[in-house]
Design a protein around this motif. Structure first.
Motif, PDB file in Angstrom:
ATOM      1  N   GLY A  11      -4.501  16.351  -3.070  1.00  0.00           N
ATOM      2  CA  GLY A  11      -5.636  17.147  -3.009  1.00  0.00           C
ATOM      3  C   GLY A  11      -6.960  16.641  -2.710  1.00  0.00           C
ATOM      4  O   GLY A  11      -7.859  16.902  -1.863  1.00  0.00           O
ATOM      5  N   ALA A  12      -7.307  15.581  -3.695  1.00  0.00           N
ATOM      6  CA  ALA A  12      -8.601  15.121  -3.725  1.00  0.00           C
ATOM      7  C   ALA A  12      -8.661  13.900  -2.526  1.00  0.00           C
ATOM      8  O   ALA A  12      -9.801  14.001  -1.718  1.00  0.00           O
ATOM      9  N   ALA A  13      -7.608  13.348  -2.037  1.00  0.00           N
ATOM     10  CA  ALA A  13      -7.841  12.506  -1.088  1.00  0.00           C
ATOM     11  C   ALA A  13      -7.814  13.451   0.357  1.00  0.00           C
ATOM     12  O   ALA A  13      -8.520  13.044   1.121  1.00  0.00           O
ATOM     13  N   THR A  14      -7.190  14.592   0.337  1.00  0.00           N
ATOM     14  CA  THR A  14      -7.400  15.427   1.598  1.00  0.00           C
ATOM     15  C   THR A  14      -8.888  15.814   1.662  1.00  0.00           C
ATOM     16  O   THR A  14      -9.401  15.834   2.749  1.00  0.00           O
ATOM     17  N   ALA A  15      -9.284  16.345   0.563  1.00  0.00           N
ATOM     18  CA  ALA A  15     -10.734  16.865   0.680  1.00  0.00           C
ATOM     19  C   ALA A  15     -11.788  15.739   0.953  1.00  0.00           C
ATOM     20  O   ALA A  15     -12.581  15.834   1.710  1.00  0.00           O
ATOM     21  N   ILE A  65      -9.362  16.085  17.819  1.00  0.00           N
ATOM     22  CA  ILE A  65      -8.458  16.829  18.189  1.00  0.00           C
ATOM     23  C   ILE A  65      -7.311  16.492  17.146  1.00  0.00           C
ATOM     24  O   ILE A  65      -6.874  15.513  17.035  1.00  0.00           O
ATOM     25  N   LEU A  66      -6.952  17.511  16.194  1.00  0.00           N
ATOM     26  CA  LEU A  66      -5.932  17.655  15.228  1.00  0.00           C
ATOM     27  C   LEU A  66      -4.829  18.263  15.152  1.00  0.00           C
ATOM     28  O   LEU A  66      -4.917  19.402  15.525  1.00  0.00           O
ATOM     29  N   VAL A  67      -3.721  17.636  14.876  1.00  0.00           N
ATOM     30  CA  VAL A  67      -2.278  18.286  14.728  1.00  0.00           C
ATOM     31  C   VAL A  67      -2.040  18.354  13.240  1.00  0.00           C
ATOM     32  O   VAL A  67      -1.976  17.429  12.523  1.00  0.00           O
ATOM     33  N   THR A  68      -1.838  19.648  12.917  1.00  0.00           N
ATOM     34  CA  THR A  68      -1.393  19.865  11.491  1.00  0.00           C
ATOM     35  C   THR A  68      -0.676  20.957  11.405  1.00  0.00           C
ATOM     36  O   THR A  68      -0.531  21.707  12.166  1.00  0.00           O
ATOM     37  N   HIS A  69       0.425  20.853  10.293  1.00  0.00           N
ATOM     38  CA  HIS A  69       1.306  21.991  10.083  1.00  0.00           C
ATOM     39  C   HIS A  69       0.468  23.080   8.862  1.00  0.00           C
ATOM     40  O   HIS A  69       1.143  23.859   8.374  1.00  0.00           O
ATOM     41  N   ASP A  70      -0.517  22.787   8.349  1.00  0.00           N
ATOM     42  CA  ASP A  70      -1.343  23.452   7.381  1.00  0.00           C
ATOM     43  C   ASP A  70      -2.047  24.225   7.880  1.00  0.00           C
ATOM     44  O   ASP A  70      -3.491  24.004   8.340  1.00  0.00           O
ATOM     45  N   PRO A  71      -2.152  25.632   8.034  1.00  0.00           N
ATOM     46  CA  PRO A  71      -2.934  26.674   8.810  1.00  0.00           C
ATOM     47  C   PRO A  71      -4.179  26.631   7.956  1.00  0.00           C
ATOM     48  O   PRO A  71      -5.407  26.868   8.616  1.00  0.00           O
ATOM     49  N   ALA A  72      -4.258  26.077   6.944  1.00  0.00           N
ATOM     50  CA  ALA A  72      -5.530  26.271   5.982  1.00  0.00           C
ATOM     51  C   ALA A  72      -6.511  25.137   6.360  1.00  0.00           C
ATOM     52  O   ALA A  72      -7.674  25.301   6.546  1.00  0.00           O
ATOM     53  N   GLN A  73      -5.785  24.143   6.639  1.00  0.00           N
ATOM     54  CA  GLN A  73      -6.763  22.942   7.143  1.00  0.00           C
ATOM     55  C   GLN A  73      -7.186  23.281   8.333  1.00  0.00           C
ATOM     56  O   GLN A  73      -8.271  23.018   8.835  1.00  0.00           O
ATOM     57  N   ALA A  74      -6.366  23.927   9.283  1.00  0.00           N
ATOM     58  CA  ALA A  74      -6.725  24.291  10.808  1.00  0.00           C
ATOM     59  C   ALA A  74      -7.849  25.100  10.567  1.00  0.00           C
ATOM     60  O   ALA A  74      -8.796  24.865  11.463  1.00  0.00           O
ATOM     61  N   GLU A  75      -7.776  26.066   9.724  1.00  0.00           N
ATOM     62  CA  GLU A  75      -9.076  26.882   9.425  1.00  0.00           C
ATOM     63  C   GLU A  75     -10.422  26.298   8.977  1.00  0.00           C
ATOM     64  O   GLU A  75     -11.469  26.554   9.308  1.00  0.00           O
ATOM     65  N   ARG A  76     -10.249  25.350   8.084  1.00  0.00           N
ATOM     66  CA  ARG A  76     -11.324  24.628   7.182  1.00  0.00           C
ATOM     67  C   ARG A  76     -11.874  23.632   8.536  1.00  0.00           C
ATOM     68  O   ARG A  76     -13.231  23.597   8.189  1.00  0.00           O
ATOM     69  N   LEU A  77     -11.154  23.112   9.130  1.00  0.00           N
ATOM     70  CA  LEU A  77     -11.632  21.959  10.064  1.00  0.00           C
ATOM     71  C   LEU A  77     -11.934  22.379  11.573  1.00  0.00           C
ATOM     72  O   LEU A  77     -12.526  21.793  12.341  1.00  0.00           O
ATOM     73  N   CYS A 135       0.846  -1.134  -0.035  1.00  0.00           N
ATOM     74  CA  CYS A 135       0.230   0.063   0.117  1.00  0.00           C
ATOM     75  C   CYS A 135       0.872   1.342   0.036  1.00  0.00           C
ATOM     76  O   CYS A 135       1.918   1.162   0.482  1.00  0.00           O
ATOM     77  N   SER A 136       0.416   2.238  -0.685  1.00  0.00           N
ATOM     78  CA  SER A 136       1.131   3.434  -0.708  1.00  0.00           C
ATOM     79  C   SER A 136       1.286   4.166   0.844  1.00  0.00           C
ATOM     80  O   SER A 136       0.141   3.773   1.461  1.00  0.00           O
ATOM     81  N   THR A 137       1.805   5.153   1.150  1.00  0.00           N
ATOM     82  CA  THR A 137       1.994   5.832   2.157  1.00  0.00           C
ATOM     83  C   THR A 137       0.510   6.687   2.373  1.00  0.00           C
ATOM     84  O   THR A 137      -0.050   6.645   3.784  1.00  0.00           O
ATOM     85  N   GLY A 138      -0.161   7.054   1.503  1.00  0.00           N
ATOM     86  CA  GLY A 138      -1.458   7.849   1.328  1.00  0.00           C
ATOM     87  C   GLY A 138      -2.334   6.741   1.696  1.00  0.00           C
ATOM     88  O   GLY A 138      -3.411   6.835   2.425  1.00  0.00           O
ATOM     89  N   GLU A 139      -2.278   5.566   1.076  1.00  0.00           N
ATOM     90  CA  GLU A 139      -3.342   4.458   1.493  1.00  0.00           C
ATOM     91  C   GLU A 139      -3.341   4.129   2.999  1.00  0.00           C
ATOM     92  O   GLU A 139      -4.165   3.962   3.527  1.00  0.00           O
ATOM     93  N   ARG A 140      -2.141   3.864   3.348  1.00  0.00           N
ATOM     94  CA  ARG A 140      -2.044   3.529   4.761  1.00  0.00           C
ATOM     95  C   ARG A 140      -2.276   4.563   5.672  1.00  0.00           C
ATOM     96  O   ARG A 140      -2.953   4.299   6.841  1.00  0.00           O
ATOM     97  N   ALA A 141      -2.154   5.897   5.427  1.00  0.00           N
ATOM     98  CA  ALA A 141      -2.903   6.868   6.256  1.00  0.00           C
ATOM     99  C   ALA A 141      -4.344   6.808   6.300  1.00  0.00           C
ATOM    100  O   ALA A 141      -4.939   6.940   7.393  1.00  0.00           O
TER     101      ALA A 141
END
Length: 133
Positions: free
Chosen positions: A85-89, A106-118, A53-59
């Motif tokens: 992008g599609a898998a993130t959405a 409770i989400l840890v992210t380095h993506d400020p836009a994702q923190a804003e969205r979620l 499985c790819s890294t994304g599939e495992r995630a």
């Protein structure tokens, strides 16, 4: 005050680097989660070896595994870091639906836009201290 087994039924973790203890994906689940297609995972993934499985599939599989026990609280560490992008959405849509149904995330992210969205409340680390964003 909550015994560990009861706490583990209420709180689930999907780490940034999930552990896999069996060779095949299907061995990590008691059944096929209904959210499989929503996350863009192929129906035959249950027969695959985890190492294929790819890294994304495992995630995404790690997220499904964490959700399988229907927890009340979900802890996520960089759940979309390895996704396009599609898998993130797709992951964000699934999380939004689960949150609307009462799941606390409770989400840890380095993506400020994702923190804003979620996020409904955001904090950030500054010099080793957790501060309100």
């Amino acid at each position: 005050a909550t015994p560990a087994p009861a706490w583990r039924r209420k709180v689930a973790l999907a780490p940034a680097e999930p552990g896999w203890w069996l060779d095949r994906v299907g061995g990590h689940f008691s059944g096929i989660p209904g959210d499989l297609g929503a996350l863009g995972l192929p129906p035959d993934i249950w027969e695959r070896e985890v190492t294929r499985c790819s890294t994304g599939e495992r995630a995404r599989l790690s997220l499904l595994r964490a959700l399988a026990g229907d927890p009340r609280v979900l802890l996520l560490d960089e759940p979309t870091e390895a996704l396009d992008g599609a898998a993130t959405a797709a992951v964000e849509a699934l999380l939004a639906a689960r949150r609307a149904a009462g799941l606390a995330v409770i989400l840890v992210t380095h993506d400020p836009a994702q923190a804003e969205r979620l996020g409904t409340a955001r904090m950030h680390m500054d010099a080793g201290q957790l501060r309100a964003a």
